[in-house]
Design a protein around this motif. Structure first.
Motif, PDB file in Angstrom:
ATOM      1  N   GLN A 112      -5.205  -0.108  -4.852  1.00 22.95           N
ATOM      2  CA  GLN A 112      -4.089  -0.234  -5.982  1.00 22.95           C
ATOM      3  C   GLN A 112      -4.902   0.424  -7.316  1.00 22.95           C
ATOM      4  O   GLN A 112      -4.113   0.857  -8.097  1.00 22.95           O
ATOM      5  CB  GLN A 112      -3.758  -1.886  -6.289  1.00 22.95           C
TER       6      GLN A 112
ATOM      7  N   GLU B  45       0.716   7.314  -7.733  1.00 25.36           N
ATOM      8  CA  GLU B  45       2.139   6.813  -7.557  1.00 25.36           C
ATOM      9  C   GLU B  45       2.002   5.930  -6.325  1.00 25.36           C
ATOM     10  O   GLU B  45       2.779   6.167  -5.010  1.00 25.36           O
ATOM     11  CB  GLU B  45       3.083   8.036  -7.071  1.00 25.36           C
ATOM     12  N   ASP B  46       1.065   5.201  -6.236  1.00 22.29           N
ATOM     13  CA  ASP B  46       1.015   4.100  -5.227  1.00 22.29           C
ATOM     14  C   ASP B  46       0.760   4.682  -3.673  1.00 22.29           C
ATOM     15  O   ASP B  46       1.152   4.093  -2.606  1.00 22.29           O
ATOM     16  CB  ASP B  46       2.162   3.266  -5.159  1.00 22.29           C
TER      17      ASP B  46
ATOM     18  N   THR C 292      -1.891   2.880  -1.779  1.00 18.51           N
ATOM     19  CA  THR C 292      -1.540   1.576  -1.183  1.00 18.51           C
ATOM     20  C   THR C 292      -0.666   1.618  -0.193  1.00 18.51           C
ATOM     21  O   THR C 292      -0.768   0.755   0.805  1.00 18.51           O
ATOM     22  CB  THR C 292      -0.994   0.820  -2.408  1.00 18.51           C
ATOM     23  N   ALA C 293       0.339   2.548  -0.324  1.00 16.00           N
ATOM     24  CA  ALA C 293       1.321   2.782   0.601  1.00 16.00           C
ATOM     25  C   ALA C 293       0.674   3.068   1.991  1.00 16.00           C
ATOM     26  O   ALA C 293       1.048   2.636   2.947  1.00 16.00           O
ATOM     27  CB  ALA C 293       2.323   3.615   0.299  1.00 16.00           C
TER      28      ALA C 293
ATOM     29  N   GLN D  25      -1.017   0.479   3.619  1.00 14.47           N
ATOM     30  CA  GLN D  25      -0.181  -0.543   4.218  1.00 14.47           C
ATOM     31  C   GLN D  25       0.505  -0.196   5.437  1.00 14.47           C
ATOM     32  O   GLN D  25       0.672  -1.011   6.369  1.00 14.47           O
ATOM     33  CB  GLN D  25       0.912  -0.658   3.160  1.00 14.47           C
TER      34      GLN D  25
ATOM     35  N   ILE E 233       6.643   8.301   9.759  1.00 15.45           N
ATOM     36  CA  ILE E 233       7.090   8.028   8.571  1.00 15.45           C
ATOM     37  C   ILE E 233       5.556   7.524   8.051  1.00 15.45           C
ATOM     38  O   ILE E 233       5.343   8.197   7.130  1.00 15.45           O
ATOM     39  CB  ILE E 233       7.954   7.149   8.028  1.00 15.45           C
TER      40      ILE E 233
ATOM     41  N   ILE F 168       2.881   9.367   5.663  1.00 13.44           N
ATOM     42  CA  ILE F 168       2.518   8.832   4.439  1.00 13.44           C
ATOM     43  C   ILE F 168       0.901   9.002   4.202  1.00 13.44           C
ATOM     44  O   ILE F 168       0.518   9.205   3.364  1.00 13.44           O
ATOM     45  CB  ILE F 168       2.993   7.253   4.443  1.00 13.44           C
TER      46      ILE F 168
ATOM     47  N   GLN G 199      -0.018  12.699   3.479  1.00 14.14           N
ATOM     48  CA  GLN G 199       0.215  12.724   2.177  1.00 14.14           C
ATOM     49  C   GLN G 199      -0.989  12.048   1.346  1.00 14.14           C
ATOM     50  O   GLN G 199      -1.583  12.886   0.291  1.00 14.14           O
ATOM     51  CB  GLN G 199       1.416  12.202   1.861  1.00 14.14           C
TER      52      GLN G 199
ATOM     53  N   GLN H  12      14.428   5.221   6.045  1.00 14.10           N
ATOM     54  CA  GLN H  12      13.182   5.260   6.674  1.00 14.10           C
ATOM     55  C   GLN H  12      11.997   5.193   5.713  1.00 14.10           C
ATOM     56  O   GLN H  12      10.810   4.903   5.978  1.00 14.10           O
ATOM     57  CB  GLN H  12      13.092   6.382   7.556  1.00 14.10           C
ATOM     58  N   VAL H  13      12.210   5.579   4.565  1.00 20.73           N
ATOM     59  CA  VAL H  13      11.270   5.522   3.533  1.00 20.73           C
ATOM     60  C   VAL H  13      10.532   4.040   3.259  1.00 20.73           C
ATOM     61  O   VAL H  13      11.162   3.191   3.341  1.00 20.73           O
ATOM     62  CB  VAL H  13      11.903   6.151   2.024  1.00 20.73           C
ATOM     63  N   ALA H  14       9.065   4.277   3.248  1.00 29.03           N
ATOM     64  CA  ALA H  14       8.340   3.053   3.079  1.00 29.03           C
ATOM     65  C   ALA H  14       8.331   2.674   1.672  1.00 29.03           C
ATOM     66  O   ALA H  14       8.428   3.445   0.649  1.00 29.03           O
ATOM     67  CB  ALA H  14       7.148   3.128   3.514  1.00 29.03           C
ATOM     68  N   VAL H  15       8.122   1.331   1.054  1.00 30.59           N
ATOM     69  CA  VAL H  15       7.978   0.844  -0.043  1.00 30.59           C
ATOM     70  C   VAL H  15       6.561   0.204  -0.253  1.00 30.59           C
ATOM     71  O   VAL H  15       5.896  -0.607   0.512  1.00 30.59           O
ATOM     72  CB  VAL H  15       8.949  -0.225  -0.277  1.00 30.59           C
ATOM     73  N   ALA H  16       5.765   0.808  -1.119  1.00 35.90           N
ATOM     74  CA  ALA H  16       4.416   0.361  -1.327  1.00 35.90           C
ATOM     75  C   ALA H  16       4.852  -1.178  -1.818  1.00 35.90           C
ATOM     76  O   ALA H  16       5.644  -1.439  -2.468  1.00 35.90           O
ATOM     77  CB  ALA H  16       4.092   1.350  -2.433  1.00 35.90           C
ATOM     78  N   GLU H  17       3.538  -2.050  -1.400  1.00 37.88           N
ATOM     79  CA  GLU H  17       3.569  -3.284  -1.859  1.00 37.88           C
ATOM     80  C   GLU H  17       3.735  -3.399  -3.502  1.00 37.88           C
ATOM     81  O   GLU H  17       4.448  -4.290  -3.912  1.00 37.88           O
ATOM     82  CB  GLU H  17       2.294  -3.801  -1.525  1.00 37.88           C
ATOM     83  N   PRO H  18       3.132  -2.899  -4.362  1.00 34.03           N
ATOM     84  CA  PRO H  18       3.270  -2.976  -5.676  1.00 34.03           C
ATOM     85  C   PRO H  18       4.868  -2.797  -6.080  1.00 34.03           C
ATOM     86  O   PRO H  18       5.399  -3.257  -6.947  1.00 34.03           O
ATOM     87  CB  PRO H  18       2.417  -2.065  -6.323  1.00 34.03           C
ATOM     88  N   ALA H  19       5.276  -1.700  -5.475  1.00 32.10           N
ATOM     89  CA  ALA H  19       6.647  -1.331  -5.691  1.00 32.10           C
ATOM     90  C   ALA H  19       7.580  -2.576  -5.556  1.00 32.10           C
ATOM     91  O   ALA H  19       8.478  -3.092  -6.294  1.00 32.10           O
ATOM     92  CB  ALA H  19       7.136  -0.090  -5.240  1.00 32.10           C
TER      93      ALA H  19
ATOM     94  N   ARG I 298       8.039  12.121  -1.680  1.00 30.74           N
ATOM     95  CA  ARG I 298       7.045  11.093  -1.134  1.00 30.74           C
ATOM     96  C   ARG I 298       7.815  10.429  -0.051  1.00 30.74           C
ATOM     97  O   ARG I 298       9.110  10.496   0.101  1.00 30.74           O
ATOM     98  CB  ARG I 298       6.767  10.533  -2.220  1.00 30.74           C
ATOM     99  N   TYR I 299       7.237  10.069   0.880  1.00 32.38           N
ATOM    100  CA  TYR I 299       7.639   8.970   1.862  1.00 32.38           C
ATOM    101  C   TYR I 299       7.394   7.366   1.608  1.00 32.38           C
ATOM    102  O   TYR I 299       7.613   6.613   2.585  1.00 32.38           O
ATOM    103  CB  TYR I 299       7.189   9.418   3.209  1.00 32.38           C
ATOM    104  N   HIS I 300       7.258   7.250   0.243  1.00 35.63           N
ATOM    105  CA  HIS I 300       6.929   5.968   0.143  1.00 35.63           C
ATOM    106  C   HIS I 300       7.431   5.761  -1.562  1.00 35.63           C
ATOM    107  O   HIS I 300       7.181   6.618  -2.088  1.00 35.63           O
ATOM    108  CB  HIS I 300       5.448   5.466  -0.069  1.00 35.63           C
ATOM    109  N   ALA I 301       8.018   4.492  -1.653  1.00 32.31           N
ATOM    110  CA  ALA I 301       8.744   4.355  -3.023  1.00 32.31           C
ATOM    111  C   ALA I 301       7.394   3.723  -3.839  1.00 32.31           C
ATOM    112  O   ALA I 301       6.724   2.730  -3.074  1.00 32.31           O
ATOM    113  CB  ALA I 301       9.963   3.433  -2.921  1.00 32.31           C
ATOM    114  N   ALA I 302       7.419   4.170  -5.158  1.00 37.72           N
ATOM    115  CA  ALA I 302       6.254   3.639  -5.910  1.00 37.72           C
ATOM    116  C   ALA I 302       6.831   2.748  -6.948  1.00 37.72           C
ATOM    117  O   ALA I 302       8.173   2.776  -7.430  1.00 37.72           O
ATOM    118  CB  ALA I 302       5.441   4.826  -6.530  1.00 37.72           C
ATOM    119  N   VAL I 303       6.151   2.331  -7.687  1.00 38.98           N
ATOM    120  CA  VAL I 303       6.572   1.454  -9.138  1.00 38.98           C
ATOM    121  C   VAL I 303       7.274   2.249  -9.775  1.00 38.98           C
ATOM    122  O   VAL I 303       8.242   1.685 -10.456  1.00 38.98           O
ATOM    123  CB  VAL I 303       5.210   0.642  -9.658  1.00 38.98           C
TER     124      VAL I 303
END
Lengths: 364, 332
Positions: free
Chosen positions: A80, A89-90, A93-94, A97, A105, A109, A112, B227-234, B285-290
């Protein structure tokens, strides 16, 4: 070939190591600064023992290590932090995770994220940022080192000076030397020890002078200690000035006090006048000069009549005449006086022969 | 393993392509308001319904119409008036004669049976008619005379309302407002945009839209967004955002405590996360960010914050409250 997942883990681990290192250095610097302050404060009172300094120095890395251990971030926290600092852009972290959940997916991630950190070095990702705390600690340590070394050198000089002066007077500290030693001695030393030492030394000095010269044995008054004993009298009120002199059994002081009491209108009522008169009582010739000096109050009482008495011509006023007349019987012989003056270190070495010959010349 | 990921990548590429296509096609007809268009498309691909608010004449209806024209989807428009009945929206059973000569009731679908439904001036319909939309919006089916009829996906209702003509209107109840994924405000175009609008609409040649991508393509894109992941901070940011809208929570800033009566529901968090996912996919991106969460916070929370009396009297805007919340929670 290293997989994206491995690259990611290696990167985050190395970033975490740098965070731990940075915490270690930073908190070591803080501890060193705090220690420096403590040592500086201690040095004001007394110079810390080397063993204490060594033990304290060992606590610095210990404190740094403890803080670094307590503040060791998790992999997630490290990720983080790097994400925030480098605006990833996280991504890290992602990736951390989802890497445990095998899915298309998550694979994307991680890939990437590994691509994004490819151009980032851990050293750039986590700058140690320790310049300021280390600089502050260095300054604090410098101040502490100066505080520790400065009082020690002064004390050593004083001690050395005391030894040298003592050796000049045959292994015993002269009254003035003893006086210097008193000033450098701890203040909690009893006053009786401080005042007893010059008196004893003066008595021994007088005995030595008596053995050396053909002059008659001195009376109970000794000029040099009288000059010395004028100092405490100067700080006391006129009425009580006789008390320490009487305690030391010095006739000159007693005479000075008596003279002051007998002619309050002419003599200065200050204690310096009294002690000047006491010097005048040491010898007839010197007594006149000392008396005149005392009446004028131009010299500090501690100088006494021994030194300045012969130099300043007598004015022959009534006070001095009375003092000189009344005390001439108790004066020490000239040989004893000049030896005493020389011993008391007031006379520079090159002038000593002159002082000796002068005292011989004015001997009554 | 590599095949599915390649498939996801191709679907993500298709999504970005479709999104860009729609943005371009809408841009041919509808001038400016890029943020509005982007949020509208985000909500559409997230299977959300949108409430568009703005003064008359700003192209709200044109925007929705152009969206449906750019996709090969079934479009219907419901002009809401006080005498509009629920059956006019959902459809009703009519007595019809079979080929065999028998008479029986047959369900006649209403205009809500479409992929893109424009409910124009929804606040002019009576609450009874407005309620007819509720089941369709949430459950994506309607029940008429005990029979449930499924609505075909994708299904999205785009409702418009006029904030200045309140005479003879029925403000939407909170329960219905909460069912809208986003509430978008149409701003007055600036001088350049206005000049461009005049140039396009007063000339002899009218701009046309090329339709592309059907319902199946849109459904695929909706699936890939999920299907997109979400980062924990987001995720934490979204949760804090929603909690901070409630005046009785410790996260609430002073503005919320003072002017808000009720905060956002969990539906708000769903909307935020889902649209953040779509935004992340758009960004490659394949993950959502803050940052994605913060970008969609305003349209998702705008209509879900119910102001108290003091807030309404002092005319504190919901957008100001949302911005205060965003400031309060920081970068996450």
């Amino acid at each position: 070939m290293i997989s994206a997942d491995d690259r990611l883990i290696v990167f985050v681990r190395s970033c975490r190591r740098r965070l731990v290192l940075a915490a270690f250095v930073r908190f070591s610097a803080y501890a060193a600064g705090a220690l420096a302050i403590v040592v500086t404060l201690m040095a004001i009172w007394r110079v810390p023992e080397p063993l204490f300094l060594l033990a304290a120095a060992l606590t610095v890395p210990a404190a740094g290590a403890a803080a670094a251990w307590l503040l060791t971030p998790t992999m997630k926290q490290t990720a983080q932090l790097v994400d925030r600092r480098h605006r990833l852009e996280d991504s890290l972290t992602a990736a951390l995770q989802v890497r445990a959940q095998p899915s298309p997916i998550s694979e994307l991630i991680v890939k990437q994220s590994a691509d994004r950190i490819a151009g980032v070095l851990p050293a750039r990702a986590i700058p140690l940022g320790i310049a300021r705390p280390v600089a502050a600690a260095a300054i604090a340590l410098g101040v502490a080192a100066a505080a520790v070394s400065l009082p020690r050198s002064t004390a050593t000089t004083e001690r050395r000076g005391g030894i040298r002066l003592a050796s000049n007077s045959g292994g015993r500290p002269s009254p003035e030397t003893s006086g210097n030693a008193e000033t450098s001695a701890p203040r909690n030393q009893p006053s009786s020890q401080r005042t007893g030492s010059p008196a004893q030394a003066a008595a021994a000095d007088a005995q030595r002078s008596q053995g050396d010269s053909t002059q008659p044995p001195p009376t109970d008054s000794t000029p040099s200690p009288t000059a010395d004993s004028g100092r405490p009298a100067a700080t006391e009120p006129p009425g009580s000035a006789g008390a320490p002199a009487a305690g030391n059994g010095r006739m000159g002081m007693q005479a000075g006090t008596g003279q002051s009491d007998s002619a309050p209108g002419k003599s200065a009522t200050s204690s310096s006048a009294q002690s000047g008169a006491s010097g005048a009582g040491a010898a007839p010739g010197a007594g006149r000069g000392g008396g005149a000096q005392a009446a004028g109050g131009a010299y500090p009482s501690g100088a006494g009549g021994v030194r300045q008495g012969p130099v300043i011509p007598a004015r022959g006023d009534g006070v001095t005449a009375v003092a000189g007349t009344s005390l001439s019987a108790g004066l020490p012989p000239g040989g004893q006086r000049h030896e005493s003056a020389i011993t008391s270190e007031e006379v520079p070495a090159r002038l000593r022969p002159y002082v000796r010959s002068y005292f011989q010349a004015i001997r009554p | 393993m590599s095949v599915p990921s390649a498939s996801i990548e191709s679907q993500a590429t298709a999504f970005r392509e479709c999104f860009d296509h729609l943005r371009t096609e809408i841009g041919r007809v509808f001038v400016g308001q890029s943020a509005l268009v982007e949020h509208l498309l985000l909500a559409f691909f997230c299977e959300g319904h949108v409430l568009i608010e703005g003064p008359p004449g700003l192209g709200k209806t044109l925007l929705i119409r152009t969206l449906s024209d750019a996709l090969t989807l079934k479009f219907s428009r419901i002009q809401c008036t006080p005498d509009l009945m629920p059956a006019d929206v959902t459809g009703t059973n009519l007595l019809a004669e079979t080929p065999a000569g028998l008479r029986e009731f047959a369900f006649q679908q209403g205009p809500i049976f479409a992929n893109v439904v424009l409910a124009d001036e929804l606040n002019r319909a009576t609450p009874r008619t407005q309620a007819a939309f509720l089941e369709a919006m949430q459950e994506q089916h309607v029940t008429v005379f005990g029979a449930t009829h499924r609505l075909e996906a994708p299904f999205a209702i785009f409702a418009t309302q006029n904030p200045i003509e309140m005479e003879g209107t029925y403000p939407l109840p909170e329960a219905q407002l909460d069912r809208f994924f986003f509430k978008l405000i149409v701003q007055m175009p600036d001088v350049h945009e206005l000049a461009e609008i005049l140039a396009r609409t007063t000339g002899a040649e009218q701009p046309t839209v090329t339709p592309r991508f059907g319902a199946a393509a849109v459904r695929q894109m909706t699936a890939i967004i999920k299907q997109v992941a979400v980062a924990e901070p987001a995720l934490q940011t979204a949760l804090r955002l929603v909690r901070a809208t409630h005046p009785d929570t410790p996260e609430a800033p002073a503005l919320v405590r003072k002017y808000v009566r009720y905060g956002a529901s969990p539906r708000a968090a769903q909307a935020i996360i889902l649209s953040a996912k779509a935004l992340a996919l758009l960004a490659g991106r394949y993950h959502a960010a803050v940052d994605d969460v913060r970008k969609v916070a305003l349209p998702a929370l705008n209509h879900r914050i119910i102001r108290n009396f003091q807030g309404e009297m002092e005319q504190v805007q919901s957008s100001a409250i949302v911005n205060a919340i965003l400031d309060a929670i920081g970068e996450g």
